[in-house]
Design an enzyme around this catalytic site. Structure first.
Site, PDB file in Angstrom:
ATOM      1  N   TYR A 112      47.860  42.210  43.896  1.00 18.86           N
ATOM      2  CA  TYR A 112      48.261  40.954  44.540  1.00 18.86           C
ATOM      3  C   TYR A 112      47.054  40.310  45.228  1.00 18.86           C
ATOM      4  O   TYR A 112      46.813  39.108  45.079  1.00 18.86           O
ATOM      5  CB  TYR A 112      49.396  41.177  45.544  1.00 18.86           C
ATOM      6  CG  TYR A 112      49.605  39.958  46.410  1.00 18.86           C
ATOM      7  CD1 TYR A 112      50.162  38.789  45.879  1.00 18.86           C
ATOM      8  CD2 TYR A 112      49.175  39.930  47.731  1.00 18.86           C
ATOM      9  CE1 TYR A 112      50.306  37.638  46.653  1.00 18.86           C
ATOM     10  CE2 TYR A 112      49.321  38.785  48.507  1.00 18.86           C
ATOM     11  CZ  TYR A 112      49.874  37.643  47.960  1.00 18.86           C
ATOM     12  OH  TYR A 112      49.997  36.506  48.708  1.00 18.86           O
ATOM     13  N   THR A 162      45.137  34.603  54.661  1.00 15.52           N
ATOM     14  CA  THR A 162      45.589  35.425  53.528  1.00 15.52           C
ATOM     15  C   THR A 162      46.937  36.013  53.930  1.00 15.52           C
ATOM     16  O   THR A 162      47.135  36.410  55.079  1.00 15.52           O
ATOM     17  CB  THR A 162      44.595  36.562  53.177  1.00 15.52           C
ATOM     18  OG1 THR A 162      44.295  37.315  54.346  1.00 15.52           O
ATOM     19  CG2 THR A 162      43.311  36.019  52.581  1.00 15.52           C
ATOM     20  N   SER A 179      48.143  32.959  58.130  1.00 12.11           N
ATOM     21  CA  SER A 179      48.956  32.408  57.033  1.00 12.11           C
ATOM     22  C   SER A 179      50.394  32.191  57.497  1.00 12.11           C
ATOM     23  O   SER A 179      50.937  32.996  58.260  1.00 12.11           O
ATOM     24  CB  SER A 179      48.933  33.405  55.862  1.00 12.11           C
ATOM     25  OG  SER A 179      49.921  33.069  54.922  1.00 12.11           O
ATOM     26  N   TYR A 223      52.539  26.109  54.859  1.00 12.07           N
ATOM     27  CA  TYR A 223      53.190  25.702  53.614  1.00 12.07           C
ATOM     28  C   TYR A 223      54.358  24.816  54.010  1.00 12.07           C
ATOM     29  O   TYR A 223      55.114  25.165  54.920  1.00 12.07           O
ATOM     30  CB  TYR A 223      53.719  26.916  52.845  1.00 12.07           C
ATOM     31  CG  TYR A 223      52.648  27.646  52.067  1.00 12.07           C
ATOM     32  CD1 TYR A 223      51.992  27.035  51.012  1.00 12.07           C
ATOM     33  CD2 TYR A 223      52.292  28.946  52.393  1.00 12.07           C
ATOM     34  CE1 TYR A 223      51.006  27.696  50.289  1.00 12.07           C
ATOM     35  CE2 TYR A 223      51.304  29.622  51.675  1.00 12.07           C
ATOM     36  CZ  TYR A 223      50.670  28.979  50.631  1.00 12.07           C
ATOM     37  OH  TYR A 223      49.687  29.630  49.918  1.00 12.07           O
ATOM     38  N   THR A 258      47.955  23.612  53.365  1.00 12.52           N
ATOM     39  CA  THR A 258      47.623  23.959  51.971  1.00 12.52           C
ATOM     40  C   THR A 258      48.203  22.891  51.048  1.00 12.52           C
ATOM     41  O   THR A 258      49.399  22.608  51.095  1.00 12.52           O
ATOM     42  CB  THR A 258      48.180  25.351  51.616  1.00 12.52           C
ATOM     43  OG1 THR A 258      47.510  26.310  52.445  1.00 12.52           O
ATOM     44  CG2 THR A 258      47.939  25.703  50.151  1.00 12.52           C
ATOM     45  N   LYS A 260      43.529  21.860  53.026  1.00  8.54           N
ATOM     46  CA  LYS A 260      42.866  22.953  52.298  1.00  8.54           C
ATOM     47  C   LYS A 260      43.287  22.913  50.835  1.00  8.54           C
ATOM     48  O   LYS A 260      44.477  23.006  50.531  1.00  8.54           O
ATOM     49  CB  LYS A 260      43.278  24.290  52.910  1.00  8.54           C
ATOM     50  CG  LYS A 260      42.798  25.511  52.155  1.00  8.54           C
ATOM     51  CD  LYS A 260      43.065  26.777  52.934  1.00  8.54           C
ATOM     52  CE  LYS A 260      42.658  28.016  52.180  1.00  8.54           C
ATOM     53  NZ  LYS A 260      43.621  28.413  51.145  1.00  8.54           N
ATOM     54  N   HIS A 290      41.936  28.053  46.348  1.00  7.44           N
ATOM     55  CA  HIS A 290      42.960  29.038  46.690  1.00  7.44           C
ATOM     56  C   HIS A 290      42.551  30.422  46.156  1.00  7.44           C
ATOM     57  O   HIS A 290      43.365  31.142  45.575  1.00  7.44           O
ATOM     58  CB  HIS A 290      44.303  28.597  46.088  1.00  7.44           C
ATOM     59  CG  HIS A 290      45.518  29.091  46.824  1.00  7.44           C
ATOM     60  ND1 HIS A 290      46.491  28.260  47.304  1.00  7.44           N
ATOM     61  CD2 HIS A 290      45.935  30.342  47.148  1.00  7.44           C
ATOM     62  CE1 HIS A 290      47.448  28.969  47.882  1.00  7.44           C
ATOM     63  NE2 HIS A 290      47.123  30.237  47.811  1.00  7.44           N
ATOM     64  N   ARG A 349      43.518  31.292  42.608  1.00  8.97           N
ATOM     65  CA  ARG A 349      44.866  31.810  42.354  1.00  8.97           C
ATOM     66  C   ARG A 349      45.836  30.721  41.915  1.00  8.97           C
ATOM     67  O   ARG A 349      47.000  30.980  41.668  1.00  8.97           O
ATOM     68  CB  ARG A 349      45.390  32.473  43.639  1.00  8.97           C
ATOM     69  CG  ARG A 349      44.658  33.745  43.968  1.00  8.97           C
ATOM     70  CD  ARG A 349      44.723  34.071  45.442  1.00  8.97           C
ATOM     71  NE  ARG A 349      45.960  34.639  45.905  1.00  8.97           N
ATOM     72  CZ  ARG A 349      46.344  35.897  45.749  1.00  8.97           C
ATOM     73  NH1 ARG A 349      45.562  36.734  45.098  1.00  8.97           N
ATOM     74  NH2 ARG A 349      47.481  36.346  46.240  1.00  8.97           N
ATOM     75  N   ASP A 374      35.678  27.433  51.036  1.00 10.53           N
ATOM     76  CA  ASP A 374      36.401  28.700  50.960  1.00 10.53           C
ATOM     77  C   ASP A 374      36.375  29.130  49.498  1.00 10.53           C
ATOM     78  O   ASP A 374      36.581  28.300  48.617  1.00 10.53           O
ATOM     79  CB  ASP A 374      37.820  28.399  51.491  1.00 10.53           C
ATOM     80  CG  ASP A 374      38.926  29.280  50.972  1.00 10.53           C
ATOM     81  OD1 ASP A 374      39.368  30.137  51.747  1.00 10.53           O
ATOM     82  OD2 ASP A 374      39.383  29.087  49.829  1.00 10.53           O
TER      83      ASP A 374
END
Ligand code: GLV
Length: 391
Positions: free
Chosen positions: A48, A102, A130, A153, A179, A254, A278, A281, A309
């Site tokens: 993951y 994260t 996060s 989020y 994000t 971001k 990201h 990902r 990042d």
């Protein structure tokens, strides 16, 4: 260091004596933590953290692109004193290296986000928590003082978002990191194969009271299904305005990778931009962030700070990002892997190694402060040839 010496240990958070002896061997760069974490963590959890989307081209490119940028060091400059301090959104920090959000850090180590918060505070830098932490905003705040940002989020249910942002404000978080690259989760094939799910004893603590703290078992990645159910795919620039209307906190977006979006971000009144893919990902075959950085910086005309990042593993990487106009960098996987191997002490060591490498890079390039790092201290593959030029 030889990771071959380490026995595979499938049991979460127990250590074999071989693992302990490997740990005692000196770790001399942050990449070594990944190999140790791979040996230590259950496969589903390591995969993951480690994996990127689909062919994982961007995952490799995030690292490879740094290696194509070379230095143009200046010599015979008195570098007996070097200052790495900087200011981010008005907060003075010890170095231009901060902690990226994260998710689910207690999968890596029982101390999870607590360890990360303490290590960041001890190093005098910023931690970003996060939304999907396995510790809540209040729990992270309880670790003591420290400048912290909260990654957001945006859920379909805007009441959830409003409540969460208010809780982050109350808990003393200093900025919202929005994000913007995840209307759907990228296709991470190992998570699909492993049927990734949050271990039973853990939850997404910020959402516990809302019955949204668990990932349901599915025939897919449990996280991909969760995102499909909860995250708002209709998110657009008007929601940045909405977010500004519900919080006085500065907002960093971001996930920006183009000049076009950088210009809109500036017009939208964001406090800063994080150039991010990201951790490779989301969309595969986007450029490495170090390649996308300069066009974003140029497009902002320096009206807001731009951060990078993705792929940062060395102090030399940090220097290259600053030379291309970044005001600082965020690190993600190096934090998770060092946390997995050695808890708070591992993250402290990661931050210290990157600090020391950056300081050495500055000394060997003739830069005494971050302000002295210029575009002329590096040569990028897209630069015009210098031979014959008047520079
Ligand atoms: C979380 O943000 C993830 O990308 O898995």
């Amino acid at each position: 260091m030889s990771v071959d010496l380490i026995a595979l240990n499938p049991i979460f958070n127990t250590r074999s004596s071989k693992f302990d002896s490997a740990r005692k061997m000196e770790i001399t760069n942050v990449m070594e933590y990944e190999a140790l974490a791979k040996e230590k963590l259950p496969k589903m959890i390591y995969d993951y953290y480690a994996s990127g989307a689909e062919d994982q081209w961007t995952l490799k490119e995030n690292r490879n692109a740094f290696s194509r940028i070379l230095f143009r060091p200046r010599i015979l400059i008195d570098v007996s004193k070097i200052d790495l301090t900087t200011t981010v959104l008005g907060f003075k920090i010890s170095m231009p290296i901060m902690i990226a959000p994260t998710a689910m850090q207690k999968m890596a180590h029982p101390d999870g986000e607590y360890a990360t918060a303490r290590a960041a505070a001890a190093a005098g830098t910023i931690m970003t928590l996060s939304s999907w932490g396995t510790s809540s905003v209040e729990e992270v705040a309880s670790t003591g003082p420290g400048v912290r940002f909260f990654q957001l989020y945006v859920y379909k249910d805007r009441n959830i978002v409003t409540q969460l942002v208010k809780r982050a404000e109350k808990a003393g978080f200093k900025a919202i990191v929005l994000t913007v690259d995840t209307p759907r989760l990228g296709r991470r094939e190992s998570d699909i194969k492993n049927r990734f799910i949050l271990p039973q004893n853990l939850s997404l603590r910020n959402f516990d009271g809302l019955n949204l703290g668990k990932l349901d078992k599915t025939d897919d990645s449990g996280l991909a299904s969760y995102v499909a159910g909860q995250v708002d795919r209709s998110l657009s620039w008007k929601d940045v305005k909405w977010l500004q209307s519900i919080t006085p906190l500065p907002i960093l977006v971001k996930g920006v990778l183009t000049a076009e979006d950088a210009r809109i971000a500036v017009q939208s009144g964001v406090a800063g931009i994080i150039v991010s893919n990201h951790g490779a990902r989301q969309l595969d075959y986007v450029p490495a962030t170090i390649v996308a950085l300069e066009e974003v910086v140029e497009a902002t005309q320096r009206r807001v700070p731009v951060f990078l990042d993705g792929g940062v593993r060395r102090g030399t990487d940090v220097f290259k990002a600053l030379a291309l106009g970044a005001s600082g960098v965020f690190i993600g996987r190096p934090v998770v892997f060092s946390l997995a191997v050695d808890g708070e002490a591992g993250i402290r060591k990661t931050l210290q190694m990157l600090h020391d490498e950056l300081e050495l890079t500055m000394a060997l390039s003739g830069c005494r402060s971050l302000a002295e790092i210029t575009r002329n201290h590096i040569a990028a593959p897209w630069d015009p040839p210098r031979v014959g030029s008047k520079l």
